[in-house]
Design a protein around this motif. Structure first.
Motif, mmCIF file in Angstrom:
data_model
loop_
_atom_site.group_PDB
_atom_site.id
_atom_site.type_symbol
_atom_site.label_atom_id
_atom_site.label_comp_id
_atom_site.label_asym_id
_atom_site.label_seq_id
_atom_site.Cartn_x
_atom_site.Cartn_y
_atom_site.Cartn_z
ATOM 1 N N PHE A 171 0.878 -1.072 0.047
ATOM 2 C CA PHE A 171 0.044 0.493 0.302
ATOM 3 C C PHE A 171 1.133 0.858 -0.221
ATOM 4 C CE2 PHE A 171 -2.419 3.332 2.900
ATOM 5 C CZ PHE A 171 -3.039 3.682 1.867
ATOM 6 N N GLU A 172 1.818 1.324 0.621
ATOM 7 C CA GLU A 172 2.438 2.167 0.861
ATOM 8 C C GLU A 172 3.407 2.574 -0.279
ATOM 9 O OE1 GLU A 172 4.875 5.647 3.042
ATOM 10 O OE2 GLU A 172 2.796 4.199 3.718
ATOM 11 N N LEU A 173 3.871 1.617 -1.012
ATOM 12 C CA LEU A 173 4.465 2.187 -2.112
ATOM 13 C C LEU A 173 3.565 2.030 -3.152
ATOM 14 C CD1 LEU A 173 7.580 1.199 -3.285
ATOM 15 C CD2 LEU A 173 6.323 -0.866 -4.141
ATOM 16 N N SER A 174 2.527 1.853 -3.068
ATOM 17 C CA SER A 174 1.489 2.046 -4.275
ATOM 18 C C SER A 174 1.600 3.723 -4.026
ATOM 19 C CB SER A 174 -0.182 1.514 -4.331
ATOM 20 O OG SER A 174 -0.441 1.608 -3.373
ATOM 21 N N ARG A 175 0.747 4.231 -3.230
ATOM 22 C CA ARG A 175 0.744 6.181 -3.343
ATOM 23 C C ARG A 175 2.205 6.326 -3.512
ATOM 24 N NH1 ARG A 175 -0.596 8.416 2.081
ATOM 25 N NH2 ARG A 175 1.285 6.794 3.395
ATOM 26 N N ILE A 176 3.368 5.465 -2.586
ATOM 27 C CA ILE A 176 4.467 6.297 -3.856
ATOM 28 C C ILE A 176 4.544 7.035 -4.843
ATOM 29 C CG2 ILE A 176 6.717 6.681 -3.690
ATOM 30 C CD1 ILE A 176 6.946 5.419 -0.869
ATOM 31 N N ASN A 177 3.913 5.221 -5.189
ATOM 32 C CA ASN A 177 4.228 5.577 -7.211
ATOM 33 C C ASN A 177 3.231 6.275 -7.668
ATOM 34 O OD1 ASN A 177 6.530 3.292 -7.069
ATOM 35 N ND2 ASN A 177 5.478 1.889 -7.310
ATOM 36 N N ALA A 178 2.475 6.073 -7.342
ATOM 37 C CA ALA A 178 1.177 7.267 -7.551
ATOM 38 C C ALA A 178 1.456 8.220 -7.614
ATOM 39 C CB ALA A 178 -0.664 6.190 -7.522
ATOM 40 N N GLY A 179 1.681 8.985 -7.167
ATOM 41 C CA GLY A 179 2.181 9.980 -6.166
ATOM 42 C C GLY A 179 0.719 10.493 -5.477
ATOM 43 N N ALA A 180 0.595 9.472 -5.146
ATOM 44 C CA ALA A 180 -0.210 10.212 -4.328
ATOM 45 C C ALA A 180 -0.162 10.171 -2.511
ATOM 46 C CB ALA A 180 -2.196 8.802 -3.505
ATOM 47 N N LEU A 309 9.960 7.275 -0.505
ATOM 48 C CA LEU A 309 9.966 8.392 0.684
ATOM 49 C C LEU A 309 10.718 9.743 1.005
ATOM 50 C CD1 LEU A 309 8.342 5.926 4.044
ATOM 51 C CD2 LEU A 309 6.725 7.584 2.210
ATOM 52 N N VAL A 310 12.717 9.012 1.452
ATOM 53 C CA VAL A 310 13.149 10.389 1.293
ATOM 54 C C VAL A 310 13.317 11.508 -0.195
ATOM 55 C CG1 VAL A 310 16.005 10.387 1.238
ATOM 56 C CG2 VAL A 310 14.548 8.772 2.509
ATOM 57 N N GLU A 311 13.172 10.538 -1.300
ATOM 58 C CA GLU A 311 13.228 11.619 -2.486
ATOM 59 C C GLU A 311 11.516 12.611 -2.579
ATOM 60 O OE1 GLU A 311 13.193 9.213 -5.658
ATOM 61 O OE2 GLU A 311 15.741 8.855 -5.540
ATOM 62 N N ALA A 312 11.146 12.002 -1.438
ATOM 63 C CA ALA A 312 9.298 13.095 -1.315
ATOM 64 C C ALA A 312 9.365 13.950 -0.959
ATOM 65 C CB ALA A 312 8.280 11.764 -0.627
ATOM 66 N N HIS A 313 10.681 14.201 0.049
ATOM 67 C CA HIS A 313 11.174 14.460 1.160
ATOM 68 C C HIS A 313 11.971 16.178 0.789
ATOM 69 C CE1 HIS A 313 9.045 12.588 3.969
ATOM 70 N NE2 HIS A 313 9.082 13.944 4.835
ATOM 71 N N GLY A 314 12.852 15.777 -1.043
ATOM 72 C CA GLY A 314 13.296 16.742 -1.405
ATOM 73 C C GLY A 314 14.861 15.644 -0.986
ATOM 74 N N GLY A 315 15.213 14.555 -0.831
ATOM 75 C CA GLY A 315 16.438 14.220 -0.384
ATOM 76 C C GLY A 315 17.456 13.271 -0.982
ATOM 77 N N ARG A 316 17.643 12.588 -0.384
ATOM 78 C CA ARG A 316 18.777 11.554 -0.620
ATOM 79 C C ARG A 316 18.485 10.038 -0.143
ATOM 80 N NH1 ARG A 316 21.160 15.855 -0.704
ATOM 81 N NH2 ARG A 316 23.399 16.210 -0.505
ATOM 82 N N VAL A 317 19.005 9.496 -0.511
ATOM 83 C CA VAL A 317 19.311 7.917 -0.097
ATOM 84 C C VAL A 317 20.752 7.190 -0.678
ATOM 85 C CG1 VAL A 317 17.680 6.388 -0.912
ATOM 86 C CG2 VAL A 317 18.565 5.543 1.760
ATOM 87 N N ARG A 318 21.839 7.031 -0.169
ATOM 88 C CA ARG A 318 22.992 6.004 -0.870
ATOM 89 C C ARG A 318 23.346 5.265 0.110
ATOM 90 N NH1 ARG A 318 27.454 11.269 -0.961
ATOM 91 N NH2 ARG A 318 27.885 11.102 1.310
ATOM 92 N N VAL A 319 23.833 3.878 -0.492
ATOM 93 C CA VAL A 319 24.571 3.128 0.510
ATOM 94 C C VAL A 319 26.194 3.357 -0.433
ATOM 95 C CG1 VAL A 319 23.509 1.527 -0.993
ATOM 96 C CG2 VAL A 319 24.140 0.775 0.594
ATOM 97 N N GLY A 320 26.854 2.293 0.556
ATOM 98 C CA GLY A 320 28.119 2.475 0.383
ATOM 99 C C GLY A 320 29.072 1.479 1.437
ATOM 100 N N ASN A 321 29.964 0.512 0.655
ATOM 101 C CA ASN A 321 30.645 -0.598 1.260
ATOM 102 C C ASN A 321 31.251 -0.128 2.545
ATOM 103 O OD1 ASN A 321 28.689 -2.319 -0.068
ATOM 104 N ND2 ASN A 321 30.506 -2.924 -1.414
ATOM 105 N N THR A 322 31.441 -0.606 3.452
ATOM 106 C CA THR A 322 32.707 -0.306 4.490
ATOM 107 C C THR A 322 33.173 -1.423 5.032
ATOM 108 O OG1 THR A 322 30.847 -0.316 6.097
ATOM 109 C CG2 THR A 322 30.713 1.591 6.075
#
Length: 335
Positions: A171-180, A309-322
């Motif tokens: 449900f959450e993913l469908s709201r994000i993809n539908a712009g709702a 959710l992060v992009e809906a806030h105008g932010g960004r998320v990334r991942v990297g190895n440590t």
């Protein structure tokens, strides 16, 4: 009429020679871009007209001055036509590239939707089959001793919780993809959100003997929707705990930098293969071929929801190895 016919033949012969040469040039350039084809085609057309005009002018025995006037006029027309053609060709080439990218993006989305339907169907059918079998055993009286009945009830509850989380993720993913998705940003204290998320994931971590650590200070306030931010932090922590081996460590820290607030979740999972780093936030990606509910990897939607959710806030998320694992970092606007 005979003079007009002769003039037409002169023009046709000169223009036809240029057109034949241009057709050969286009054949040699068939693998080049649309811009090159448009410019060459326009140049062939203009050159054919210029050749016809020059041939007719020569056949009419124009004076040197009149011939120069004709050639200057034709040259000016050529320059204007080529400039217009180059401009149009660039726009057409840009449109073709955009259309190609759109088709490729649509193909990827369609493939992702098909995979999602197939994988979610599997994740739904397997626990439902187990729930039905246990319910029928209880209903038919096959299982009667108290310990087994209690265990069956516990498994039914756990399976129900699993299905509830999966449906909630869908449900959450469908709201994000539908712009709702409708955000109500407020100034949220990040420390409180992280503290609640740690408390929620603590039982899962305790069952795997995983140590949860959080920084003592440096917790800023962030401009975000409180419910959505809590979902982001919770999903990141659950993902870290699920993929960290027993007796591992999950560390949460945050700070402020360049007007942004950053939140990092680090684990000791051993790292993510370089070929999979760019796919971590894809829908239904789990980083493993075996897709069974017992793997504990969930529906493969948690990180896709985090990115949405992060992009809906105008932010960004990334991942990297440590050194010992991987690090997920979220950046959001500061309060």
């Amino acid at each position: 009429m005979s003079d007009m016919l002769l003039i037409g033949l002169y023009a046709l012969a000169a223009g036809g020679a240029v057109a034949v040469a241009g057709a050969g040039a286009l054949r040699l350039l068939r693998d080049r871009s649309i811009l090159v084809h448009v410019v060459v085609l326009l140049a062939i057309t203009v050159a054919a007209v210029a050749a016809g005009v020059a041939a007719v002018a020569q056949a009419m025995f124009l004076s040197a001055h009149d011939l120069r006037v004709v050639l200057v006029t034709v040259s000016a027309s050529v320059a204007v036509s080529l400039a217009v053609g180059v401009t149009f060709g660039r726009r057409l080439a840009a449109s073709a590239v955009w259309a190609q990218e759109a088709r490729e993006r649509e193909r990827r989305l369609e493939a992702g939707r098909r995979d999602l339907v197939a994988w979610v169907s599997h994740d739904l059918r397997t626990p439902l089959a187990g729930l039905r079998a246990m319910a029928e055993a209880l209903e038919d009286g096959v299982v009667r001793d108290l310990a087994t009945v209690t265990e069956y009830h516990r498994r039914i509850r756990v399976g129900t919780d699993q299905l509830t989380r999966l449906v909630d993720d869908l449900f959450e993913l469908s709201r994000i993809n539908a712009g709702a998705l409708r955000l109500a940003p407020t100034n949220v204290p990040l420390r409180e959100v992280v503290s609640d998320a740690l408390a929620g994931v603590a039982p899962l971590a305790a069952g795997r003997r995983i140590t949860l650590r959080a920084a003592e200070s440096g917790w800023p306030r962030v401009r975000a929707g409180e419910r959505e931010l809590a979902r982001v932090v919770s999903n990141l922590l659950i993902n870290a705990v699920r993929y960290t081996p027993e007796d591992g460590t999950v560390q949460v820290e945050a700070g402020r930098e360049d007007g942004d607030v950053w939140l990092a979740v680090s684990d000791t999972c051993g790292g993510i293969p370089d070929d999979d780093l760019h796919r971590v936030f894809d829908v239904a990606f789990r980083g493993e071929r075996a897709r069974t509910p017992e793997s504990g990897a969930g529906g493969g939607l948690g990180l896709a929801i985090v990115r949405g959710l992060v992009e809906a806030h105008g932010g960004r998320v990334r991942v990297g190895n440590t050194g010992a694992g991987c690090r997920f970092e979220v950046r959001l606007p500061a309060a």
